[in-house]
Design a protein around this motif. Structure first.
Motif, PDB file in Angstrom:
ATOM      1  N   GLY A 119      -5.753   7.858  14.356  1.00 13.06           N
ATOM      2  CA  GLY A 119      -5.968   9.276  14.091  1.00 13.06           C
ATOM      3  C   GLY A 119      -5.034   9.790  13.021  1.00 13.06           C
ATOM      4  O   GLY A 119      -5.437  10.533  12.108  1.00 13.06           O
ATOM      5  N   ASN A 120      -3.765   9.403  13.101  1.00 18.99           N
ATOM      6  CA  ASN A 120      -2.787   9.810  12.106  1.00 18.99           C
ATOM      7  C   ASN A 120      -3.149   9.261  10.726  1.00 18.99           C
ATOM      8  O   ASN A 120      -3.025   9.955   9.710  1.00 18.99           O
ATOM      9  CB  ASN A 120      -1.398   9.321  12.516  1.00 18.99           C
ATOM     10  CG  ASN A 120      -0.363   9.547  11.440  1.00 18.99           C
ATOM     11  OD1 ASN A 120      -0.001  10.669  11.135  1.00 18.99           O
ATOM     12  ND2 ASN A 120       0.104   8.459  10.849  1.00 18.99           N
ATOM     13  N   TYR A 165       3.663  10.275   9.686  1.00 17.62           N
ATOM     14  CA  TYR A 165       3.589  10.635   8.272  1.00 17.62           C
ATOM     15  C   TYR A 165       2.403  11.533   7.960  1.00 17.62           C
ATOM     16  O   TYR A 165       2.502  12.479   7.164  1.00 17.62           O
ATOM     17  CB  TYR A 165       3.556   9.374   7.414  1.00 17.62           C
ATOM     18  CG  TYR A 165       2.221   8.669   7.387  1.00 17.62           C
ATOM     19  CD1 TYR A 165       1.296   8.903   6.364  1.00 17.62           C
ATOM     20  CD2 TYR A 165       1.868   7.764   8.378  1.00 17.62           C
ATOM     21  CE1 TYR A 165       0.069   8.268   6.347  1.00 17.62           C
ATOM     22  CE2 TYR A 165       0.646   7.110   8.356  1.00 17.62           C
ATOM     23  CZ  TYR A 165      -0.249   7.371   7.351  1.00 17.62           C
ATOM     24  OH  TYR A 165      -1.475   6.745   7.341  1.00 17.62           O
ATOM     25  N   GLY A 166       1.241  11.284   8.580  1.00 16.20           N
ATOM     26  CA  GLY A 166       0.055  12.091   8.308  1.00 16.20           C
ATOM     27  C   GLY A 166       0.232  13.527   8.744  1.00 16.20           C
ATOM     28  O   GLY A 166      -0.127  14.473   8.024  1.00 16.20           O
ATOM     29  N   GLN A 167       0.797  13.709   9.934  1.00  9.07           N
ATOM     30  CA  GLN A 167       1.052  15.068  10.422  1.00  9.07           C
ATOM     31  C   GLN A 167       2.106  15.780   9.562  1.00  9.07           C
ATOM     32  O   GLN A 167       1.991  16.977   9.278  1.00  9.07           O
ATOM     33  CB  GLN A 167       1.503  15.023  11.879  1.00  9.07           C
ATOM     34  CG  GLN A 167       0.365  14.705  12.844  1.00  9.07           C
ATOM     35  CD  GLN A 167       0.498  13.349  13.470  1.00  9.07           C
ATOM     36  OE1 GLN A 167       1.579  12.784  13.552  1.00  9.07           O
ATOM     37  NE2 GLN A 167      -0.612  12.803  13.948  1.00  9.07           N
ATOM     38  N   MET A 183      -1.186   2.892   2.098  1.00  5.81           N
ATOM     39  CA  MET A 183       0.148   3.502   2.023  1.00  5.81           C
ATOM     40  C   MET A 183       1.058   3.035   3.155  1.00  5.81           C
ATOM     41  O   MET A 183       2.273   3.208   3.106  1.00  5.81           O
ATOM     42  CB  MET A 183       0.067   5.039   1.994  1.00  5.81           C
ATOM     43  CG  MET A 183      -0.651   5.670   3.156  1.00  5.81           C
ATOM     44  SD  MET A 183      -2.423   5.747   2.829  1.00  5.81           S
ATOM     45  CE  MET A 183      -2.961   6.937   4.056  1.00  5.81           C
ATOM     46  N   LYS A 184       0.471   2.418   4.198  1.00  6.49           N
ATOM     47  CA  LYS A 184       1.275   1.831   5.273  1.00  6.49           C
ATOM     48  C   LYS A 184       1.492   0.340   5.051  1.00  6.49           C
ATOM     49  O   LYS A 184       2.552  -0.194   5.389  1.00  6.49           O
ATOM     50  CB  LYS A 184       0.587   2.043   6.629  1.00  6.49           C
ATOM     51  CG  LYS A 184       0.747   3.432   7.193  1.00  6.49           C
ATOM     52  CD  LYS A 184       0.005   3.594   8.504  1.00  6.49           C
ATOM     53  CE  LYS A 184       0.578   2.785   9.622  1.00  6.49           C
ATOM     54  NZ  LYS A 184      -0.086   3.084  10.917  1.00  6.49           N
ATOM     55  N   LEU A 185       0.496  -0.318   4.498  1.00  9.46           N
ATOM     56  CA  LEU A 185       0.577  -1.749   4.252  1.00  9.46           C
ATOM     57  C   LEU A 185      -0.212  -2.060   2.989  1.00  9.46           C
ATOM     58  O   LEU A 185      -1.445  -2.136   3.010  1.00  9.46           O
ATOM     59  CB  LEU A 185      -0.008  -2.520   5.448  1.00  9.46           C
ATOM     60  CG  LEU A 185      -0.100  -4.042   5.294  1.00  9.46           C
ATOM     61  CD1 LEU A 185       1.287  -4.666   5.128  1.00  9.46           C
ATOM     62  CD2 LEU A 185      -0.814  -4.658   6.503  1.00  9.46           C
ATOM     63  N   GLU A 186       0.498  -2.206   1.879  1.00  2.00           N
ATOM     64  CA  GLU A 186      -0.186  -2.480   0.619  1.00  2.00           C
ATOM     65  C   GLU A 186      -0.892  -3.831   0.704  1.00  2.00           C
ATOM     66  O   GLU A 186      -0.353  -4.805   1.233  1.00  2.00           O
ATOM     67  CB  GLU A 186       0.802  -2.441  -0.547  1.00  2.00           C
ATOM     68  CG  GLU A 186       1.303  -1.028  -0.826  1.00  2.00           C
ATOM     69  CD  GLU A 186       2.029  -0.895  -2.156  1.00  2.00           C
ATOM     70  OE1 GLU A 186       2.126  -1.898  -2.894  1.00  2.00           O
ATOM     71  OE2 GLU A 186       2.505   0.218  -2.461  1.00  2.00           O
ATOM     72  N   GLY A 235      -3.710  11.376   7.173  1.00  7.10           N
ATOM     73  CA  GLY A 235      -3.066  11.079   5.894  1.00  7.10           C
ATOM     74  C   GLY A 235      -4.061  10.711   4.814  1.00  7.10           C
ATOM     75  O   GLY A 235      -3.900  11.097   3.640  1.00  7.10           O
ATOM     76  N   THR A 236      -5.098   9.980   5.174  1.00  5.91           N
ATOM     77  CA  THR A 236      -6.118   9.573   4.202  1.00  5.91           C
ATOM     78  C   THR A 236      -6.926  10.768   3.730  1.00  5.91           C
ATOM     79  O   THR A 236      -7.177  10.932   2.522  1.00  5.91           O
ATOM     80  CB  THR A 236      -7.052   8.516   4.834  1.00  5.91           C
ATOM     81  OG1 THR A 236      -6.287   7.357   5.172  1.00  5.91           O
ATOM     82  CG2 THR A 236      -8.161   8.125   3.874  1.00  5.91           C
TER      83      THR A 236
END
Length: 494
Positions: free
Chosen positions: A304-305, A349-351, A198-201, A309-310
């Motif tokens: 960690g972030n 984004y994860g937080q 989701m950060k780098l396809e 998100g994962t």
């Protein structure tokens, strides 16, 4: 420099971001770029600041300020503003081998050093960069650069992360024959298996790899140098070797119960998720890895972030992120002035997704794990947390985070992900090539140089400088390529 009054006329505007509860339904990139006209306005915001710290890449206060690649930021922003997209692309690739990577995963050191930050918001240079490179791909301007003449010299690059790829690209275009060895099943290193889709396809990585193959770079996967092929064999076959294996040795947590099942290093977990997604052509989400589980992520930072998100995308019942250090301030402290990197609170984004799903920030500051508690089958089921306090060591004067007795708390933990950073290069690789390492297990070179103390062996990226950013890895790869080229030819035009 953009429009002289642009920073006064236009507000900063960035890509549309899909709402957290929408984007967590899949592993696709979730930013929708601005249209061309709006992006041109963002280029117009670049001001005539006199001293463009954005492209300086210098160390200030022990932190990088501005782009380590020295991208020609004011020039490219101006070309975006005027709509001269092809020229913007040509200026961008003078310094940056892979803008499609940095424009997605770089923390934008250029924007942190932007003069507009003094009394407003930075120019959206990172998104301007993405618009440039994606426009170039759409228009067919990104074509293989096949060298007209080959030098007859050969170079082996060990590792296919950003440093290895950057070095390989430069050396191949110079006319040397380059072979990149990768121990994983696919090319990309941490670009492939460390950074979530989701950060780098991964199609973005594949697109660049195909280009490099067309240019003449030879890629060999599933080959672990030092295990499958001896270093001596490689040295006989190639004129030079570049070690770009990364700082891939993860830092562990040594507490009672660490041997329990269900405790993984973060990158191993992220790699496993990406592998399963790729194997199903991204059609099946491997929910079985975290669905319904209480997840604890140990460590902050990007990794960690990414774990947060994962885990949320995999249906975790809860996610808790432990950070040893105190919570950063909302605004710059007086001892952290511009253009230093701002040491302020960042909610990534994860937080954001954890807040949307669970109703609260997943981070607990000044806290670590004192013990893992397994169930009868030996699988982790709980974790004993303990609060930390900053104290100064009387002998060394250094500040340390010290556990505080009486602050223990037991929480549920079905899955634990250790994102505590890395401790340097893999010993079996450095031993195989006989190179020296420092106290952090980074490969030694002379200051500012890339050749090791073993003749004909060079190193670059995290393996040389320690755990760092993709943008630094690309710079290191390019500079190592220059050093190798000069070593081979007696001069260099890289």
């Amino acid at each position: 420099m953009g429009k002289p009054t642009g920073f006064l006329e236009y507000e900063r505007e960035t890509a549309c971001v899909l709402p957290p509860k929408v984007r967590i339904q899949n592993f696709k990139e979730f930013k929708i770029p601005l249209n061309r006209e709006k992006q041109k306005q963002q280029g117009a915001r670049c001001m005539a600041c006199g001293v463009p710290f954005c492209q300086s890449g210098m160390m200030i206060g022990g932190m990088a300020s501005g782009c380590p690649l020295h991208n020609l930021v004011p020039e490219t922003n101006d070309l975006v503003y005027t709509g001269n997209w092809k020229q913007a692309y040509l200026r961008l690739i003078k310094t940056n081998s892979f803008p499609e990577f940095t424009s997605r995963v770089c923390p934008a050191l250029c924007e942190a050093a932007c003069t507009c930050n003094l009394d407003g918001e930075a120019v959206s240079t990172k998104e301007n960069e993405r618009a440039i490179i994606e426009t170039a791909f759409e228009q067919g301007w990104v074509v293989p650069k096949i060298p007209k003449v080959r030098t007859g010299k050969s170079v082996a690059v060990i590792g296919s992360g950003p440093a290895g790829l950057a070095a390989a690209q430069q050396l191949n275009r110079r006319g040397h024959s380059v072979t990149v060895f990768e121990r994983s099943d696919q090319i990309g290193g941490l670009l492939r298996y460390g950074i979530p889709n989701m950060k780098l396809e991964k199609s973005v990585v594949d697109r660049r790899v195909r280009l490099m193959e067309e240019e003449g770079v030879n890629f060999v996967t599933g080959t672990n140098i030092g295990v499958d092929i001896r270093a001596e064999e490689l040295m006989k076959k190639f004129d030079r070797v570049i070690l770009a294996c990364g700082a891939s040795k993860p830092r562990d947590i040594q507490v009672p119960g660490r041997e329990s099942e269900g405790i993984y290093f973060a990158v191993d977990f992220l790699s496993r998720v990406t592998k399963k997604l790729q194997d199903s052509n991204f059609e099946k989400i491997p929910y079985e890895l975290a669905k319904g589980k209480h997840v604890i992520v140990i460590g902050g930072g990007d990794t960690g972030n990414d774990c947060v998100g994962t885990a949320i995308r995999l249906g975790a019942a809860s996610v808790t992120q432990l950070e040893m250090m105190p919570k950063p301030p909302q605004e710059r402290a007086s001892d952290n002035p511009w253009p230093q990197w701002p040491k302020v609170l960042k909610t990534d984004y994860g937080q954001e997704e954890a807040i949307a799903v669970f109703g609260h920030d997943p981070r607990i500051y000044q806290t670590t794990v004192a013990e893992f508690i397994p169930d009868k089958k030996g699988h982790v089921s709980k974790a004993k947390l303990i609060r930390l306090k900053s104290e100064t060591d009387k002998k060394t004067g250094r500040k340390m985070m010290v556990p505080q007795e009486g602050t223990e708390e037991v929480v549920k933990a079905d899955l634990v992900l250790i994102a505590a950073g890395f401790t340097g290069s893999e010993k079996y690789v450095t031993d195989a090539f006989g190179v020296e390492v420092d106290e952090r297990s980074n490969v030694r070179t002379k200051d500012g140089e890339y050749e090791t103390f073993v003749s004909r062996i060079f190193t670059a990226g995290d393996m040389r400088r320690g755990q760092s950013l993709v943008v630094w890895a690309i710079r290191e790869g390019r500079e190592a390529a220059r050093a190798v080229d000069e070593s081979l030819m007696g001069y260099t035009n890289l």
